[in-house]
Design a protein around this motif. Structure first.
Motif, short mmCIF file in Angstrom:
data_model
loop_
_atom_site.label_atom_id
_atom_site.label_comp_id
_atom_site.label_asym_id
_atom_site.label_seq_id
_atom_site.Cartn_x
_atom_site.Cartn_y
_atom_site.Cartn_z
N PRO A 295 13.24 87.78 9.42
CA PRO A 295 12.42 87.07 10.41
C PRO A 295 11.60 85.95 9.77
CG PRO A 295 12.24 89.44 10.71
CD PRO A 295 12.96 89.22 9.41
N TRP A 296 11.52 84.82 10.49
CA TRP A 296 10.75 83.68 9.99
C TRP A 296 9.55 83.41 10.88
CZ3 TRP A 296 12.73 78.00 10.69
CH2 TRP A 296 11.74 77.10 10.24
N ARG A 297 9.76 82.94 12.10
CA ARG A 297 8.64 82.58 12.98
C ARG A 297 9.03 82.79 14.44
NH1 ARG A 297 7.63 76.45 14.42
NH2 ARG A 297 7.29 77.53 16.37
N PRO A 298 8.06 83.03 15.33
CA PRO A 298 8.38 83.23 16.74
C PRO A 298 8.67 81.90 17.45
CG PRO A 298 6.02 83.39 16.42
CD PRO A 298 6.62 83.23 15.05
N ASP A 299 9.36 82.01 18.57
CA ASP A 299 9.66 80.86 19.41
C ASP A 299 9.82 81.36 20.84
OD1 ASP A 299 10.33 78.07 19.89
OD2 ASP A 299 12.40 78.73 20.16
N GLU A 300 9.84 80.44 21.78
CA GLU A 300 10.12 80.80 23.17
C GLU A 300 10.85 79.66 23.86
OE1 GLU A 300 6.88 81.10 25.89
OE2 GLU A 300 5.76 79.45 24.98
N LEU A 301 11.69 80.02 24.81
CA LEU A 301 12.34 79.04 25.65
C LEU A 301 11.47 78.75 26.87
CD1 LEU A 301 16.07 80.20 25.71
CD2 LEU A 301 14.86 78.87 23.99
N VAL A 302 11.63 77.53 27.40
CA VAL A 302 10.89 77.11 28.58
C VAL A 302 11.87 76.51 29.58
CG1 VAL A 302 9.03 75.67 29.48
CG2 VAL A 302 8.87 76.59 27.16
N VAL A 303 11.77 76.93 30.84
CA VAL A 303 12.54 76.30 31.92
C VAL A 303 11.83 75.00 32.30
CG1 VAL A 303 13.44 76.56 34.26
CG2 VAL A 303 13.36 78.54 32.72
N PHE A 304 12.58 73.93 32.55
CA PHE A 304 11.94 72.64 32.79
C PHE A 304 12.78 71.79 33.75
CE2 PHE A 304 14.81 72.18 29.28
CZ PHE A 304 15.36 70.92 29.40
N CYS A 305 12.14 70.77 34.31
CA CYS A 305 12.82 69.86 35.23
C CYS A 305 12.22 68.47 35.09
CB CYS A 305 12.70 70.35 36.68
SG CYS A 305 11.02 70.26 37.35
N LEU B 29 19.82 65.66 37.08
CA LEU B 29 21.11 66.30 37.34
C LEU B 29 20.96 67.81 37.53
CD1 LEU B 29 23.48 64.45 34.84
CD2 LEU B 29 23.18 64.05 37.29
N GLY B 30 19.84 68.35 37.14
CA GLY B 30 19.60 69.78 37.26
C GLY B 30 18.39 70.17 36.44
N ILE B 31 18.18 71.48 36.26
CA ILE B 31 17.08 71.97 35.44
C ILE B 31 17.67 72.57 34.17
CG2 ILE B 31 15.70 72.40 37.50
CD1 ILE B 31 16.06 75.39 37.07
N GLY B 32 16.82 72.72 33.14
CA GLY B 32 17.29 73.22 31.86
C GLY B 32 16.40 74.31 31.32
N CYS B 33 16.77 74.83 30.15
CA CYS B 33 16.00 75.86 29.46
C CYS B 33 16.23 75.69 27.97
CB CYS B 33 16.43 77.25 29.93
SG CYS B 33 15.42 78.61 29.26
N LEU B 34 15.20 75.23 27.27
CA LEU B 34 15.28 74.96 25.83
C LEU B 34 14.03 75.46 25.13
CD1 LEU B 34 16.65 71.28 25.83
CD2 LEU B 34 17.93 73.33 25.23
N SER B 35 14.06 75.41 23.81
CA SER B 35 12.90 75.82 23.02
C SER B 35 11.70 74.91 23.29
CB SER B 35 13.26 75.76 21.54
OG SER B 35 12.10 75.87 20.73
#
Length: 295
Positions: free
Chosen positions: A159-169, A235-241
């Protein structure tokens, strides 16, 4: 010793290229010299390390068994040679990183690493989690930095470091002013997503458990910037770090969306190393610098 380092170098080059001519070229040797070195290595111990299929060399079970030990021995030898030459304390480092890490974190680490060791050489390969893991397994990379869950008997996952994805538009999307989204909103949306095999897609699918078959995925793209541009174009919504969305959120070109709390998109970034890979000073310094910058 009954073998030479040159014989071991020819063995590894042949294992990587599966062809003695290409192996010889990679070592700046003649084809006959490389072929002789490999034959001498095998005859000295009365073994066969490759299956010969025409001009193609395929590692057999014995060759696969010895390959990690040869790789570790040569790595130690190269590091000793560099130290004896007193050119630098660390040698060339081959790093693999997944797209989010490679594009938004690893370049900064590389700059710090090379400033601290001006003579050091670092190469960075950016690919998805599956590709980075495969290349670390094959000793083509010294260390990998990944964002996906991984199970492997051959690799050490740290393990290195935490992260989270975010839904966005985009600001023009109907969801931009909607507030909290529910599962029906998620199913009704059009999605622009990372490709299968990426750590981001893996985390997204885990978070969408139960409604995944009902999602409308319009596009699957390999690059985060392409996904961001497609979402900005509405064009739509996404989900990225969150790491790769921070600047866009500050500018207001993209808008974070709130999803139900039970839709968890938290994850870890990891270091991956082959369990039989020699842990050089360069690898140790790279990992220490990553921990120092994001502890």
């Amino acid at each position: 010793m009954r073998y030479t380092f040159r014989q071991l170098e020819v063995f590894l080059a042949a294992a990587n290229t599966q062809n003695i001519t290409r192996a010889a070229e990679s070592l700046a040797m003649s084809q006959s010299a490389a072929s002789s070195a490999l034959k001498e290595l095998e005859s000295q111990f009365d073994i066969q390390l490759f299956d010969r299929i025409g001009k193609r060399l395929q590692l057999n079970e014995l060759g696969r068994l010895f390959r990690p030990q040869v790789e570790a021995l040569l790595s130690q030898g190269r590091e000793l040679e560099l130290a004896l030459d007193q050119h630098t304390e660390v040698g060339a480092l081959k790093v693999g990183a997944t797209l989010t890490i490679g594009n938004y974190l690893a370049v900064g680490v590389m700059a710090r690493y090379m400033r601290a060791q001006p003579h050091a050489k670092v190469s960075l390969e950016v690919a998805n989690t599956q590709t980075v893991a495969r290349r670390v397994k094959d000793f083509e990379l010294d260390i990998g930095l990944i964002e996906g869950e991984l199970q492997s008997d051959e690799l050490e996952v740290i393990p290195w470091r935490p992260d989270e994805l975010v839904v966005f538009c985009s600001p023009e999307h109907p969801y931009a002013d909607k507030g909290d989204l529910d599962d029906e909103d998620l199913k009704a949306a059009t999605w622009i997503m990372r490709e299968t095999g990426s750590g981001t897609r893996q985390t997204f699918e885990r978070g969408m458990h139960g409604i995944l078959p009902d999602l409308n995925i319009l596009l699957e793209l390999e690059h985060t910037e392409a996904i961001k541009r497609a979402v900005e174009a509405n064009l739509g919504i996404g989900c990225l770090s969150r790491v790769c969305l921070a600047d866009a959120f500050r500018r207001g070109s993209l808008i974070p969306l709130a999803v139900p709390d039970y839709r968890r998109f938290d994850r870890q970034f990891y270091f991956i190393l082959h369990r039989q890979k020699y842990r050089s000073a360069g690898i140790g310094r790279w990992m220490a610098l990553c921990q120092e910058l994001w502890s």
